[in-house]
Design an enzyme around this catalytic site. Structure first.
Site, PDB file in Angstrom:
ATOM      1  N   GLU A 173       0.716  -0.933  -0.004  1.00 28.67           N
ATOM      2  CA  GLU A 173      -0.024  -0.184  -0.171  1.00 28.67           C
ATOM      3  C   GLU A 173       1.162   1.385   0.231  1.00 28.67           C
ATOM      4  OE1 GLU A 173      -3.184  -2.359   2.435  1.00 28.67           O
ATOM      5  OE2 GLU A 173      -2.666  -0.538   3.511  1.00 28.67           O
ATOM      6  N   CYS A 225       2.533   8.190   2.549  1.00 31.47           N
ATOM      7  CA  CYS A 225       3.257   7.463   2.903  1.00 31.47           C
ATOM      8  C   CYS A 225       3.883   5.530   3.005  1.00 31.47           C
ATOM      9  CB  CYS A 225       2.336   7.068   3.652  1.00 31.47           C
ATOM     10  SG  CYS A 225       2.787   5.393   5.316  1.00 31.47           S
ATOM     11  N   CYS A 265       6.707  -8.282   6.534  1.00 31.48           N
ATOM     12  CA  CYS A 265       7.336  -7.544   7.630  1.00 31.48           C
ATOM     13  C   CYS A 265       8.024  -8.926   8.231  1.00 31.48           C
ATOM     14  CB  CYS A 265       7.022  -6.335   8.251  1.00 31.48           C
ATOM     15  SG  CYS A 265       8.433  -5.936   9.626  1.00 31.48           S
ATOM     16  N   CYS A 296       5.681  -7.564  14.611  1.00 33.38           N
ATOM     17  CA  CYS A 296       5.620  -6.834  16.173  1.00 33.38           C
ATOM     18  C   CYS A 296       4.137  -7.109  16.405  1.00 33.38           C
ATOM     19  CB  CYS A 296       5.064  -5.251  15.724  1.00 33.38           C
ATOM     20  SG  CYS A 296       6.669  -4.705  15.439  1.00 33.38           S
ATOM     21  N   CYS A 315       0.923  -5.308  14.582  1.00 29.08           N
ATOM     22  CA  CYS A 315       0.526  -4.547  13.081  1.00 29.08           C
ATOM     23  C   CYS A 315       0.177  -6.040  12.430  1.00 29.08           C
ATOM     24  CB  CYS A 315       1.972  -4.830  12.900  1.00 29.08           C
ATOM     25  SG  CYS A 315       2.234  -4.037  11.221  1.00 29.08           S
ATOM     26  N   CYS A 353      -3.289  -0.286   8.748  1.00 32.08           N
ATOM     27  CA  CYS A 353      -2.374  -0.105   7.265  1.00 32.08           C
ATOM     28  C   CYS A 353      -2.284  -1.557   7.115  1.00 32.08           C
ATOM     29  CB  CYS A 353      -1.440   0.200   7.708  1.00 32.08           C
ATOM     30  SG  CYS A 353      -0.510   0.794   6.532  1.00 32.08           S
TER      31      CYS A 353
HETATM   32  N1  SAH Z   1       8.030  -1.124  10.324  1.00 27.89           N
HETATM   33  C1  SAH Z   1       8.676   0.181  10.166  1.00 27.89           C
HETATM   34  C2  SAH Z   1       7.874   1.123   9.733  1.00 27.89           C
HETATM   35  C3  SAH Z   1       6.433   0.166   9.333  1.00 27.89           C
HETATM   36  S1  SAH Z   1       5.502   0.394  10.458  1.00 27.89           S
HETATM   37  C4  SAH Z   1       7.913   0.370  11.932  1.00 27.89           C
HETATM   38  O1  SAH Z   1       7.909   0.102  12.462  1.00 27.89           O
HETATM   39  O2  SAH Z   1       8.300   1.571  12.554  1.00 27.89           O
HETATM   40  C5  SAH Z   1       4.400   2.334  10.337  1.00 27.89           C
HETATM   41  C6  SAH Z   1       3.753   2.908  11.780  1.00 27.89           C
HETATM   42  O3  SAH Z   1       2.615   1.756  12.167  1.00 27.89           O
HETATM   43  C7  SAH Z   1       5.308   2.130  13.391  1.00 27.89           C
HETATM   44  O4  SAH Z   1       4.740   3.352  14.392  1.00 27.89           O
HETATM   45  C8  SAH Z   1       3.605   0.812  13.583  1.00 27.89           C
HETATM   46  O5  SAH Z   1       3.959   0.024  14.951  1.00 27.89           O
HETATM   47  C9  SAH Z   1       2.647   1.587  13.595  1.00 27.89           C
HETATM   48  N2  SAH Z   1       1.571   1.041  13.709  1.00 27.89           N
HETATM   49  C10 SAH Z   1       1.512  -1.279  13.560  1.00 27.89           C
HETATM   50  N3  SAH Z   1       0.648  -1.342  13.213  1.00 27.89           N
HETATM   51  C11 SAH Z   1      -0.834  -0.533  13.525  1.00 27.89           C
HETATM   52  C12 SAH Z   1      -1.616  -1.005  13.932  1.00 27.89           C
HETATM   53  N4  SAH Z   1      -2.125  -1.582  14.043  1.00 27.89           N
HETATM   54  N5  SAH Z   1      -1.763   0.548  14.406  1.00 27.89           N
HETATM   55  C13 SAH Z   1      -1.776   2.131  14.460  1.00 27.89           C
HETATM   56  N6  SAH Z   1      -0.602   1.697  14.529  1.00 27.89           N
HETATM   57  C14 SAH Z   1       0.024   0.576  13.658  1.00 27.89           C
HETATM   58 FE1  SF4 Z   2       7.248  -4.241  10.709  1.00 28.46          FE
HETATM   59 FE2  SF4 Z   2       4.771  -3.688  11.411  1.00 28.46          FE
HETATM   60 FE3  SF4 Z   2       6.146  -3.334  13.461  1.00 28.46          FE
HETATM   61 FE4  SF4 Z   2       7.064  -1.942  11.634  1.00 28.46          FE
HETATM   62  S1  SF4 Z   2       5.279  -1.884  12.872  1.00 28.46           S
HETATM   63  S2  SF4 Z   2       8.332  -3.548  12.501  1.00 28.46           S
HETATM   64  S3  SF4 Z   2       5.806  -3.436   9.699  1.00 28.46           S
HETATM   65  S4  SF4 Z   2       5.390  -5.223  12.068  1.00 28.46           S
END
Ligand code: SAH
Ligand code: SF4
Length: 388
Positions: A93, A106, A113, A117, A120, A361
């Site tokens: 995306e 963005c 990934c 996390c 995520c 996202c």
């Molecule tokens: N991998 C990198 C960049 C992509 S994620 C990182 O983790 O920083 C971009 C942001 O979106 C990060 O701060 C991440 O923690 C946040 N994010 C991921 N999943 C999310 C969710 N379900 N709701 C809100 N923010 C989220």
């Molecule tokens: Fe990867 Fe999502 Fe964690 Fe960012 S927030 S490092 S995209 S798993």
């Protein structure tokens, strides 16, 4: 016969080197950069100030191609989201978020990934592959072309104080341009370092996108050695996804923390600031109900970051069923923000945008991937039946 090379993702130095192999001077490479990235031209035969022989050679040996658009959604608030095909049933995306004073794109750096996390949706999809530099810069390339072509539809909310709004509107369609890029789409940019670096160099180059370092933000979950490399190679604004004030909690939310714990991450942030274009780090913090959102967590955060010049960006959690997590109630987010600002840290709460075009996202891409796989299975079956 060679495969044509996609030159859209070549960093300025790399393009100069390739042009040199073709017997062309560096200024030809700069002309090419301007055609591709500033004018959005993909057809070499239309690059009229290049010698005809060179254009023919380019047409045979090179190409300019961004990922294919699978879906293109516009939200009522002007947010626009593209779903891009990156092959093998994977999609990523790209999101454009217009405000009155700026337009932010963005971008994604990986299909899936590997950091995984807990909160995520991209992480839950697992890791498919790194995007190439042309797939990363291709997102900016196609978004810029689309926005120039279509303008920005919708009711763009203001990010300015009331007295400046009239002026900004008078100043013309500033929100139509991409003025900022954030690496906050799918994937961990610092685990796809080479391609991210080439894309960054193009974003900053005056012959390509000419964005200022302060307006390009890499967001990372905390890949410490690569934060140090970025500081040397191409310091841009840095956002660090913190999400927890203690190692025990962060280990469970951001598994990468087991490899690079908080003390090391804070030191890397301090080192980064020596060369960063901004004098603070942005800490992102997803607010998770009853997980990381108590007053005690806020106090611990202040203690952790006491020595680090930083701002906090609190992110409302975008829930998705498989996470088993819930968003913090608004009053708890407000109380948390208040504690951090009373502790001396500038704190903002991220506004959610484009709510009507989908949720978290990474979710849209996940759905498409599942559906594509189903689609492929059906297609295989149809072929099979046709053969039978
Ligand atoms: N991998 C990198 C960049 C992509 S994620 C990182 O983790 O920083 C971009 C942001 O979106 C990060 O701060 C991440 O923690 C946040 N994010 C991921 N999943 C999310 C969710 N379900 N709701 C809100 N923010 C989220
Ligand atoms: Fe990867 Fe999502 Fe964690 Fe960012 S927030 S490092 S995209 S798993």
């Amino acid at each position: 016969m060679h495969h044509p090379v996609d030159i859209l993702g070549l960093a300025p130095d790399e393009l100069i080197a390739v042009c040199d192999q073709w017997g062309q001077k560096p200024f030809r490479a700069r002309q090419l950069l301007r055609w591709m990235h500033q004018r959005g031209e993909a057809d070499f035969s239309r690059m009229t100030d290049l010698a005809k022989g060179f254009r023919e050679r380019l047409s045979e040996q090179a190409l300019v191609r961004a990922p294919e658009v699978l879906r293109d959604h516009c939200s009522a608030d002007g947010t626009r989201k593209w779903l891009l095909d990156v092959g093998a049933g994977n999609a990523v995306e790209t999101v454009f978020i217009p405000e009155v004073s700026r337009g932010t794109l963005c971008v994604s750096t990986q299909a899936g990934c590997a950091v995984n996390c807990r909160f995520c949706s991209t992480g839950h999809q697992g890791f498919a592959r790194n995007l190439t530099a042309h797939e990363i810069i291709g997102q900016l390339w196609l978004a810029q072309r689309a926005i120039e072509r279509d303008g920005v539809q919708g009711d763009v909310p203001t990010d300015l104080p009331a007295e400046e709004v009239v002026e900004a509107h008078d100043a013309g369609p500033r929100a139509r341009a991409i003025t900022n890029v954030v690496f906050m789409g799918m994937g961990e940019p610092l685990q796809n370092y080479g391609a991210t670096l080439s894309a960054l160099r193009l974003m900053l180059d005056d012959h390509a996108y000419g964005l200022s370092r302060r307006r390009v933000t890499v967001s990372t979950s905390g890949v410490v050695p690569m934060i140090d490399r970025l500081r040397e190679d191409c310091p841009v604004a840095l956002a660090v996804s913190l999400h927890a004030p203690t190692d025990a909690l962060r280990d469970s939310l951001v598994p990468l923390n087991r490899k690079y714990p908080l003390a090391e991450l804070m030191s890397a942030c301090l080192r980064y600031l020596e060369k960063a274009p901004r004098d603070f780090i942005t800490f992102e913090y997803v607010m998770l109900d009853a997980i990381n959102d108590s007053p005690e967590h806020a106090e611990q955060l202040l203690a952790l970051t006491r020595r680090v010049p930083c701002k906090f960006n609190l992110i409302p959690f975008n829930p998705f069923p498989a996470s088993g997590l819930h968003k913090s109630p608004a009053d708890r987010v407000r109380a948390f923000a208040r504690l951090l600002s009373d502790g001396g840290k500038v704190t903002t709460v991220r506004r959610t945008r484009g709510d009507d075009i989908d949720a978290a996202c990474g979710q849209l891409a996940g759905e498409v991937r599942d559906r594509t796989r189903v689609g492929e299975r059906i297609q295989r079956r149809v072929v099979h039946l046709a053969r039978a």
